[in-house]
Write an enzyme that holds these catalytic residues in place. Sequence first.
Site, PDB file in Angstrom:
ATOM      1  N   LYS A   1       0.672  -1.274  -0.309  1.00 39.75           N
ATOM      2  CA  LYS A   1       0.308  -0.153   0.082  1.00 39.75           C
ATOM      3  C   LYS A   1       0.453   1.206   0.123  1.00 39.75           C
ATOM      4  CE  LYS A   1      -4.357   1.889   1.821  1.00 39.75           C
ATOM      5  NZ  LYS A   1      -5.156   1.050   3.125  1.00 39.75           N
TER       6      LYS A   1
ATOM      7  N   GLU B   1       8.158  -6.564   5.208  1.00 38.56           N
ATOM      8  CA  GLU B   1       7.999  -7.608   4.828  1.00 38.56           C
ATOM      9  C   GLU B   1       8.434  -7.836   3.539  1.00 38.56           C
ATOM     10  OE1 GLU B   1       6.289  -8.388   8.031  1.00 38.56           O
ATOM     11  OE2 GLU B   1       6.536  -6.985   6.860  1.00 38.56           O
TER      12      GLU B   1
ATOM     13  N   GLY C   1      -6.562  -3.723   3.174  1.00 38.87           N
ATOM     14  CA  GLY C   1      -5.974  -4.622   2.859  1.00 38.87           C
ATOM     15  C   GLY C   1      -6.716  -5.943   2.884  1.00 38.87           C
ATOM     16  N   ARG C   2      -7.257  -6.312   4.053  1.00 37.90           N
ATOM     17  CA  ARG C   2      -8.131  -7.058   3.886  1.00 37.90           C
ATOM     18  C   ARG C   2      -9.316  -7.319   3.246  1.00 37.90           C
ATOM     19  NH1 ARG C   2      -7.590  -5.648   8.470  1.00 37.90           N
ATOM     20  NH2 ARG C   2     -10.246  -4.090   9.781  1.00 37.90           N
TER      21      ARG C   2
ATOM     22  N   GLU D   1      -8.619 -10.243  12.723  1.00 40.30           N
ATOM     23  CA  GLU D   1      -8.194  -9.620  12.932  1.00 40.30           C
ATOM     24  C   GLU D   1      -9.230  -8.119  13.065  1.00 40.30           C
ATOM     25  OE1 GLU D   1      -4.458  -6.849  11.153  1.00 40.30           O
ATOM     26  OE2 GLU D   1      -4.298  -8.832  11.901  1.00 40.30           O
TER      27      GLU D   1
ATOM     28  N   HIS E   1     -11.135 -35.864   9.437  1.00 37.70           N
ATOM     29  CA  HIS E   1      -9.910 -36.681   9.939  1.00 37.70           C
ATOM     30  C   HIS E   1      -9.727 -35.724  10.681  1.00 37.70           C
ATOM     31  CE1 HIS E   1     -10.929 -40.717   7.970  1.00 37.70           C
ATOM     32  NE2 HIS E   1     -11.963 -40.142   6.898  1.00 37.70           N
TER      33      HIS E   1
ATOM     34  N   LYS F   1       4.926  -5.187  15.401  1.00 33.81           N
ATOM     35  CA  LYS F   1       5.424  -4.087  14.454  1.00 33.81           C
ATOM     36  C   LYS F   1       6.675  -3.468  14.681  1.00 33.81           C
ATOM     37  CE  LYS F   1       2.605  -4.943  10.576  1.00 33.81           C
ATOM     38  NZ  LYS F   1       2.020  -4.455   9.549  1.00 33.81           N
TER      39      LYS F   1
END
Length: 623
Positions: A223, A229, A322-323, A415, A446, A571
């Site tokens: 952004k 990262e 962002g999400r 979040e 399972h 962060k």
Amino acid sequence: MASSGLVCETDAWKDLKAHVEDIKKTHLRELMSDAKRCQSMMVEFDGLLLDYSRQCATVDTFNKLNKLAEAAHLKEKINLMFSGERINSTENRSVLHVALRAPRGSVINSDGKNVVPDVWQVLDKIKDFSDRVRSGAWVGATGKPLTNVIAIGIGGSFLGPLFVHTALQTGYLDAKDISPYPEAAQLASSRKLHFLANVDPIDVARNITGLNPETTLAVVVSKTFTTAETMLNARTIREWISAALGSGKIFGFDVVVSEVSLVKVVEKEKSKEVGIIPEAVAKHMVAVSTNLTTLHYFYTQLVEKFGIDPNNAFAFWDWVGGRYSVCSAVGVLPLSLQYGFPVVEKFLQGASSIDQHFRSAPFEKNLPVLLGLLSVWNVSFLGYPARAILPYSQALEKLAPHIQQACPDDSVSMESNGKGVSIDGVPLPYEAGEIDFGEPGTNGQHSFYQLIHQGRVIPCDFIGVVKSQQPVYLKGELVSNHDELMSNFFAQPDALAYGKTPEQLLKENVPSNLITHKTFSGNRPSLSLLLPSLNAYNIGQLLAIYEHRVAVEGFVWGINSFDQWGVELGKSLATQVRKQLHASRKNAGPIEGFNFSTATLLTRYLEASKDVLKEDCTVLPKL
């Protein structure tokens, strides 16, 4: 949004609290015997079928939940979101991901300006660029077509696009065209899309192993173009490309390429020196970043300084969380490069269909509203802390991770709504948010179904698909492979609802010492959502349903679902650690400013890794 007090102070909330005791006295076996009730709890829209009759709720429960929605001003808040009001008050932003998939010609305003034309300007630019790359009109530095794409981003910039890609990538390629949507797989033939998110160098190695830099295009998604990262991964890929295809000065940096295929990079800030964009970077790297206008010239400079031509940067806006960004250039660009823009446009149309439904449908027929109110009921009143997302299609294997997005940067559910204070900053005296997890189909059965059948009560979302993307029917088998899968889809919700009593087990001659072990209490809530197929349109619908479900939950709880301050502290502390690691490795300086525990761990880490992490070490595999 103006303060309206905590929702728990309303009569509607108190009425639901009193209602809980009545529900606890009623088992789902009894509720499911009422056909009229079950019929009232089935809703269809645009090919989708929602059955929520296996919720621990009566018709009266939903009447009370609708009154709670009124008390929480849910309709007003939905309208404020679509109107572009700055409902994300802590960041002073609009919340307009619905504008990303609005039809051309729609009007959705932010600060008095219709943003839809800007959205379509970027979409048209993506279509033009992806068409040129896919047709071979845009080639790499050595003249070869770019058939591999690495999308570099984290959080919502990664999990949303990955979810859509995973759902689209498998299609039946038979000439009979019996699959619901084979075009996506056909159009992606010979092309490969990779997602690089984790800063762990292992993730880098996995993504580039077997790839040829000459045929690879990197899409850097950030952004602000400052995400630590993402930018480290972007620099790593930049040097991987430069090492193979050429070296030179990159805006403000010197690049040193070793004689072997592994690279060593020394980055030295130059004093206002403007370098030359190497063709390797200009041809093999593009960017997705915040609105690249004169108002955001700083971000444009960062893109340009990195070595990417600003003309090859694709914008999105600060009113896109962002999400919620998969429908922006964040997702549309890499997905269009893989499948072609027409396929992705159908995905956007599916999401837009749910947007309009969410805004206009009455609450009793509104899929996201019903799902959101059920979550509030299960979390805040019945006290269930978690929810299982159970898609019965391997193609939806990335749905649960996208919904939960338990990652360092962005998430849709946990979040968004994992908050402890109201939008006005008042501590919540009730539970909000829930733990989401999941696994597709019989894989989940399972791994963790023991827990949801006989352990903790966890409401479940079962998501099924009528037509498989890969239909298989073996000669001599009773049912097709997809029928076998869907047999479990239909059976598991009933198993959770009805359970099995000791009396039933005795009639089956189960040994007495095993009765308690084989008893299932039942009365475990679930809902079933049935999709006609997994084409791009249906995938867009599914994504938008869960996006808006999260918004409904937040609107009712009175929290801000659209900020994410919860990740900032970690962060910030990581920045301090990063500086300490640099200082210790470069100057062997003492560890200062940390508590005893952290200092001890850092000391052990530095000591144990000093021979492994030398300044000139490299992690990239040979080309």
